[in-house]
Design a protein around this motif. Sequence first.
Motif: not given
Length: 73
Positions: A10-19
Amino acid sequence: NLAAWRYRLIPQTAALTHAGPVTAVAYRPDGAAVATGSADRTARVWDAATGTPLTPPLTHPGPVTAVAYAPDG
């Protein structure tokens, strides 16, 4: 051969970011949400389809190295 898998992923659609670096990831059993843990001492819960945070950062006294959902979500 990783190139053979590109049609099954499944293509990545969002970045789940942390510091800090993300150290743990778990999908809710229904696939609608993702929990992430980070070396930045937070865990987060995200909408799996949009990447929108569903909760504020959940702070911990140390790095979060594991996240999990109960079988019933």
